[in-house]
Design an enzyme around this catalytic site. Structure first.
Site, PDB file in Angstrom:
ATOM      1  N   SER A  36      -1.674  24.020  38.752  1.00 49.81           N
ATOM      2  CA  SER A  36      -0.889  24.779  39.721  1.00 49.81           C
ATOM      3  C   SER A  36      -1.192  24.304  41.132  1.00 49.81           C
ATOM      4  O   SER A  36      -2.342  24.107  41.496  1.00 49.81           O
ATOM      5  CB  SER A  36      -1.252  26.250  39.604  1.00 49.81           C
ATOM      6  OG  SER A  36      -0.596  26.973  40.609  1.00 49.81           O
ATOM      7  N   GLU A 176     -10.810  31.187  42.128  1.00 49.08           N
ATOM      8  CA  GLU A 176     -10.677  30.795  43.550  1.00 49.08           C
ATOM      9  C   GLU A 176     -10.820  31.989  44.511  1.00 49.08           C
ATOM     10  O   GLU A 176     -10.457  31.909  45.664  1.00 49.08           O
ATOM     11  CB  GLU A 176      -9.359  30.057  43.881  1.00 49.08           C
ATOM     12  CG  GLU A 176      -8.790  29.083  42.882  1.00 49.08           C
ATOM     13  CD  GLU A 176      -9.720  27.990  42.429  1.00 49.08           C
ATOM     14  OE1 GLU A 176     -10.266  28.182  41.321  1.00 49.08           O
ATOM     15  OE2 GLU A 176      -9.902  26.988  43.108  1.00 49.08           O
ATOM     16  N   TYR A 178      -9.290  35.026  44.261  1.00 49.46           N
ATOM     17  CA  TYR A 178      -8.134  35.927  44.343  1.00 49.46           C
ATOM     18  C   TYR A 178      -8.448  37.267  43.638  1.00 49.46           C
ATOM     19  O   TYR A 178      -9.557  37.481  43.155  1.00 49.46           O
ATOM     20  CB  TYR A 178      -6.890  35.256  43.743  1.00 49.46           C
ATOM     21  CG  TYR A 178      -6.392  34.086  44.569  1.00 49.46           C
ATOM     22  CD1 TYR A 178      -5.903  34.279  45.858  1.00 49.46           C
ATOM     23  CD2 TYR A 178      -6.423  32.780  44.071  1.00 49.46           C
ATOM     24  CE1 TYR A 178      -5.448  33.209  46.621  1.00 49.46           C
ATOM     25  CE2 TYR A 178      -5.975  31.705  44.838  1.00 49.46           C
ATOM     26  CZ  TYR A 178      -5.489  31.926  46.108  1.00 49.46           C
ATOM     27  OH  TYR A 178      -5.050  30.875  46.868  1.00 49.46           O
ATOM     28  N   ARG A 226      -7.238  31.122  34.004  1.00 50.16           N
ATOM     29  CA  ARG A 226      -8.065  30.273  34.878  1.00 50.16           C
ATOM     30  C   ARG A 226      -9.327  31.039  35.219  1.00 50.16           C
ATOM     31  O   ARG A 226      -9.295  32.023  35.957  1.00 50.16           O
ATOM     32  CB  ARG A 226      -7.261  29.925  36.137  1.00 50.16           C
ATOM     33  CG  ARG A 226      -7.955  28.980  37.069  1.00 50.16           C
ATOM     34  CD  ARG A 226      -7.327  27.606  37.016  1.00 50.16           C
ATOM     35  NE  ARG A 226      -8.038  26.672  37.874  1.00 50.16           N
ATOM     36  CZ  ARG A 226      -7.545  26.192  38.994  1.00 50.16           C
ATOM     37  NH1 ARG A 226      -6.339  26.532  39.390  1.00 50.16           N
ATOM     38  NH2 ARG A 226      -8.231  25.342  39.711  1.00 50.16           N
ATOM     39  N   HIS A 264     -12.039  30.279  47.772  1.00 46.25           N
ATOM     40  CA  HIS A 264     -11.546  29.646  48.999  1.00 46.25           C
ATOM     41  C   HIS A 264     -12.524  29.814  50.155  1.00 46.25           C
ATOM     42  O   HIS A 264     -12.539  29.007  51.073  1.00 46.25           O
ATOM     43  CB  HIS A 264     -10.177  30.208  49.388  1.00 46.25           C
ATOM     44  CG  HIS A 264      -9.073  29.666  48.527  1.00 46.25           C
ATOM     45  ND1 HIS A 264      -8.950  28.322  48.225  1.00 46.25           N
ATOM     46  CD2 HIS A 264      -8.043  30.275  47.907  1.00 46.25           C
ATOM     47  CE1 HIS A 264      -7.900  28.144  47.447  1.00 46.25           C
ATOM     48  NE2 HIS A 264      -7.335  29.306  47.222  1.00 46.25           N
ATOM     49  N   ALA A 266     -15.706  29.572  49.912  1.00 43.39           N
ATOM     50  CA  ALA A 266     -16.937  28.813  49.647  1.00 43.39           C
ATOM     51  C   ALA A 266     -17.135  27.759  50.726  1.00 43.39           C
ATOM     52  O   ALA A 266     -16.176  27.219  51.274  1.00 43.39           O
ATOM     53  CB  ALA A 266     -16.852  28.156  48.273  1.00 43.39           C
ATOM     54  N   GLN A 351      -4.113  15.682  53.303  1.00 48.12           N
ATOM     55  CA  GLN A 351      -3.410  15.669  54.586  1.00 48.12           C
ATOM     56  C   GLN A 351      -1.955  16.120  54.504  1.00 48.12           C
ATOM     57  O   GLN A 351      -1.463  16.752  55.428  1.00 48.12           O
ATOM     58  CB  GLN A 351      -3.478  14.261  55.196  1.00 48.12           C
ATOM     59  CG  GLN A 351      -4.833  13.924  55.751  1.00 48.12           C
ATOM     60  CD  GLN A 351      -4.906  12.501  56.260  1.00 48.12           C
ATOM     61  OE1 GLN A 351      -5.709  11.733  55.785  1.00 48.12           O
ATOM     62  NE2 GLN A 351      -4.072  12.131  57.210  1.00 48.12           N
ATOM     63  N   GLN A 423      -5.871  -0.947  59.094  1.00 49.51           N
ATOM     64  CA  GLN A 423      -7.033  -0.075  59.361  1.00 49.51           C
ATOM     65  C   GLN A 423      -7.588   0.578  58.101  1.00 49.51           C
ATOM     66  O   GLN A 423      -8.692   1.117  58.137  1.00 49.51           O
ATOM     67  CB  GLN A 423      -6.644   1.034  60.333  1.00 49.51           C
ATOM     68  CG  GLN A 423      -6.368   0.553  61.730  1.00 49.51           C
ATOM     69  CD  GLN A 423      -5.935   1.722  62.579  1.00 49.51           C
ATOM     70  OE1 GLN A 423      -6.712   2.630  62.843  1.00 49.51           O
ATOM     71  NE2 GLN A 423      -4.682   1.706  62.998  1.00 49.51           N
ATOM     72  N   VAL A 460       1.792 -13.860  63.671  1.00 54.13           N
ATOM     73  CA  VAL A 460       3.206 -14.171  63.869  1.00 54.13           C
ATOM     74  C   VAL A 460       3.561 -14.098  65.345  1.00 54.13           C
ATOM     75  O   VAL A 460       3.082 -13.224  66.067  1.00 54.13           O
ATOM     76  CB  VAL A 460       4.043 -13.158  63.053  1.00 54.13           C
ATOM     77  CG1 VAL A 460       5.500 -13.201  63.443  1.00 54.13           C
ATOM     78  CG2 VAL A 460       3.894 -13.440  61.565  1.00 54.13           C
ATOM     79  N   ARG A 573     -14.609  14.595  75.976  1.00 54.44           N
ATOM     80  CA  ARG A 573     -14.450  15.134  77.329  1.00 54.44           C
ATOM     81  C   ARG A 573     -13.858  16.548  77.292  1.00 54.44           C
ATOM     82  O   ARG A 573     -14.191  17.390  78.103  1.00 54.44           O
ATOM     83  CB  ARG A 573     -13.544  14.214  78.146  1.00 54.44           C
ATOM     84  CG  ARG A 573     -14.124  12.817  78.318  1.00 54.44           C
ATOM     85  CD  ARG A 573     -13.126  11.878  78.919  1.00 54.44           C
ATOM     86  NE  ARG A 573     -11.892  11.842  78.136  1.00 54.44           N
ATOM     87  CZ  ARG A 573     -10.821  11.138  78.435  1.00 54.44           C
ATOM     88  NH1 ARG A 573     -10.808  10.397  79.528  1.00 54.44           N
ATOM     89  NH2 ARG A 573      -9.758  11.149  77.666  1.00 54.44           N
TER      90      ARG A 573
END
Ligand code: FAD
Ligand code: NAP
Ligand code: SF4
Length: 682
Positions: A36, A176, A178, A226, A264, A266, A351, A423, A460, A573
């Protein structure tokens, strides 16, 4: 590590992973459960056609059993206002296209029933006791005994509706942190009635839900539970309680037991890229002797060799993967064909998936921008093949070149370096970012499959690009130089030189710039020479204070991080806490890692200069000398687009993607998404 490209296909590589699983009344075609994951598409009826297409591609890709994102059985259990819910018969209508789409590809699908309890992000939330979660501004109302009964009935009713909507079963989210977890744990359940007190009383809510769901939905209906097998919170359940819970859930009528790791709230990472692969499979294996039900192992299982190893060891009967199937809908088909090198591997960055969901945006995937956009972003064959030059083989150039070539264009991909990746070749050297190697392996494979003409070690110029219909500049960025007194002192070095090993910094180092790269360089500098903890589960558990025997309450022991290899200052800064702009679900991990290694993180710093004595700074109106051997500059980047003016002057069709377009706030997610979208349009 997964096999390298070019290895011959071997369909017998994964006999345990690909074996069917007989559940008695039905059979699953292999051992892959798509776990899920909330995508945001569950929350609006108008998005259900997209949800259907998203799941259909995963079903077509060979997964055996899909579990949807969480749907609440009632309004109080919404994750957020007007979030996904199934409590009224008319709501089943929108689900039919989803279940039909999955069944059309011979896969099965269960609806996850998730009541958020005190994690609900709205003022209607309820919980066993009036105790606020540390990660939520709302304080829950304690359920009365009648409210508890009504909530259990709501679960049973929702399961019945799920069956009517065509689902093959439900998953009851008992982990988790809930609502069900909140009843199970003495930490959050302070009730004195029959729903609180000793472990048997606290378990009653979970077992009653399973019993009544089974009763309501019938015996030929998959009921996954679960189970929170390792809570990773102080005062969490100990192992004996967890075994007791598992047995009670089995007796109450569950079909499969899925593994839940961590609440969550933790403060131990459970799915981030720095968590070793299959780090928690041992928890599921520890439960194996205590129940007869098939068990599902989870967390950081992202490649078939890892999954096969977990299953072959006998500690689990299935593996659950959510993000790996966002990254590659055809993961199972590629494993079945014996071609794991073709898998677009989830790098566990969070991300585009979890960070999006936590920001109320639809989930997607950094390495696969089509995830959850299957109806919008498609790579159809090009109307007329073009000759396309892509300059730069970083993430943007790789995505653009391979998608364009897949569509039938003739693509030449140039890079000045002797390897693809841009990178990413620096990112993959950071301890805990080893998964980035997989993305480079995948793109290497895609270049070969799509027929991109790759020309490495080829810097190039504009003149080299005559003869192409379209030029795509994916030339990335160059690090920003700093302008402070002493910027040219030999102590001052760039992050590229440090990460590529041309400079080995001394024992004391200051880092100028506390963005994503500053934090990564910090981790690189404090880590010793041994293997990264992300590659060594025992070392990783010591660093984060996870009890390797999984016996202690919450599975926690005192953390014992290894000493830092250097003394490091990380500076910015801007006022405030460094790292505030890092990823929502991973920033705290980077901050905790550096804190545990004694890194001093300072905001509001003015740089006064560098000299033989070190770096002089001013913070809070007081001047300080940091007696460092090196100052590593991680002050952001500028776009590299040296070729643009000449190409435009020559009247060429030029596109900019990735860092060459905009360097500020650049990350690989934007680079790959922008480049893929451009290539889909060309
Ligand atoms: P680049 O990756 O910079 O690639 C540009 C390529 O163009 C280079 O290979 C270069 O050699 C080539 N090139 C330039 N000029 C020419 C020319 N004239 N001829 C031929 N070739 C040329 N992003 C994330 O999303 N998540 C992370 O966790 C993350 N971690 C990072 C960690 C580190 C240490 C670093 C340095 C970066 C990290 N990033 C991360 C950022 C991410 O790598 C970049 O956003 C991404 O690589 C940008 O992709 P790009 O293709 O635009 O440019
Ligand atoms: P960044 O996030 O923009 O950070 C640049 C840092 O340099 C800031 O701390 C900034 O803070 C400082 N700075 C800017 N100009 C400066 C100047 N002239 N002199 C001194 N300091 C200056 O950039 P980055 O760290 O180079 O990262 C690039 C991108 O890669 C990021 O946008 C990020 O998304 C991505 N990345 C992501 C991850 C990840 O884990 N998700 C990891 C690495 C990189 P002050 O201005 O306050 O000093
Ligand atoms: Fe995996 Fe990152 Fe994609 Fe999420 S965004 S599915 S973590 S690769």
């Amino acid at each position: 590590m997964s096999p390298v490209m070019g290895q011959p296909a071997d369909p017998t590589l994964y006999p345990h992973l690909l074996a069917p699983l007989d559940l008695g009344f039905t059979t699953l075609r292999n051992r892959v459960l798509m776990g899920s994951m909330h995508t945001g598409l569950e929350d609006r009826a108008a998005d259900f056609p997209k949800l259907a297409r998203y799941f259909a591609e995963r079903a077509e890709g060979g997964v055996a059993l899909i579990v949807t994102g969480g749907f609440s059985p009632d309004i109080a259990g919404w994750l957020k206002p007007f979030g996904g819910k199934l409590s009224w018969r008319w709501e089943t209508r929108r689900h039919r296209p989803v279940t039909d789409a999955v069944h059309a590809h011979d896969a099965k699908i269960c609806l996850q029933l998730l009541h958020a309890g005190r994690y609900a992000y709205h003022p209607l939330q309820v919980a066993p006791s009036r105790l606020k979660a540390p990660i939520n501004p709302f304080t829950p109302r304690a359920l009365r005994a009648r409210g508890v009964e009504r909530t259990i009935d709501a679960y049973a009713h929702a399961a019945k509706l799920a069956r009517e909507a065509g689902y093959d079963g439900v998953e009851i989210m008992g982990s988790e942190g809930y609502l069900i977890n909140q009843f199970l744990s003495a930490r959050t359940n302070r009730r004195q009635d029959r729903w609180g007190g000793d472990v048997l009383q606290r378990m009653r809510f979970a077992t009653e839900i399973v019993r009544r769901v089974r009763e309501a939905a019938g015996h030929d209906f998959i009921l996954i539970y679960r189970l929170s097998m390792l809570e990773l919170v102080p005062d969490g359940s100990g192992w004996d309680e967890i075994v007791q819970q598992a047995r009670a859930i089995e007796a109450a009528g569950a079909t499969l037991l899925n593994t839940g790791i961590g609440w969550h709230e933790a403060r131990v990472p459970t799915i981030a890229t720095s968590v070793p692969r299959a780090a928690f499979a041992g928890v599921t294996a520890k439960l194996r002797p205590h129940v007869k039900l098939p068990l599902v192992a989870t967390n950081r299982i992202n490649m078939p060799d890892v999954a096969e190893r977990v299953l072959a060891a006998g500690g689990a009967d299935m593996v659950s993967m959510a993000r790996p199937l966002l990254a590659d809908p055809h993961w199972v088909a590629k494993a079945r064909a014996g071609t794991p090198a073709r898998i677009n591997t989830c790098i566990a960055c969070n991300q585009a998936c979890l960070d999006h969901v936590f920001a109320n945006r639809t989930a997607s995937c950094l390495v696969n921008p089509r995830a959850c956009a299957e109806t919008e972003l498609n790579y159809f064959p090009a109307a007329a093949p073009l000759r396309i030059a892509v300059v730069g083989a970083g993430p943007a150039g790789l995505a653009c070149a391979t998608v364009a070539a897949q569509r039938g264009h003739r693509v030449v991909l140039f890079d000045a370096a002797d390897a693809i990746g841009g990178q990413f070749n620096l990112a993959r050297r950071i301890p805990g970012k080893e998964e980035f190697n997989e993305t480079l392996r995948y793109f290497g494979q895609r270049i070969a499959e799509t027929g991109v003409d790759l020309r490495l070690s080829t810097p190039v110029t504009a003149d080299d690009l005559a003869g192409f219909d379209v030029v795509v500049l994916a030339t990335g960025v160059r690090p920003r130089a700093i302008d402070i007194p002493g910027h040219d002192h030999p102590k001052v070095v760039g992050y590229v030189d440090v990460l590529e090993g041309r400079v080995v910094p001394g024992a004391r180092v200051a880092i100028i710039g506390a963005g994503g790269i500053g934090f990564d360089v910090g981790e690189f500098l404090v880590e010793g020479h041994g293997p990264s903890p992300s590659l060594d589960p025992a070392a990783w558990m010591r660093e984060w204070g996870v009890d390797p025997s999984f016996e202690r309450p919450g599975g926690l022991v005192t953390a014992a991080p290894s000493p830092p290899a250097r003394e490091v200052w990380l500076l910015q800064r801007s006022p405030g806490r460094p790292g505030a702009r890092l990823g929502k679900t991973t920033g705290w991990i980077h901050r905790s890692t550096l804190k545990a290694k004694g890194v001093q993180m300072l905001g509001g710093v003015a740089y006064l200069g560098v000299d033989d004595a070190g770096l002089r700074i001013r913070v809070d109106d007081s001047e300080q000398l940091l007696p460092v051997d090196h100052v590593v500059v991680c002050a952001g980047q500028e776009p590299r687009r040296d070729l643009l003016d000449a190409l435009q002057a020559a009247g060429r069709v030029v596109h900019l993607v990735g860092g060459a377009d905009v360097a500020a706030e650049l990350d690989a997610k934007r680079a790959i998404a922008q480049a893929s979208a451009l290539a889909a349009r060309l």
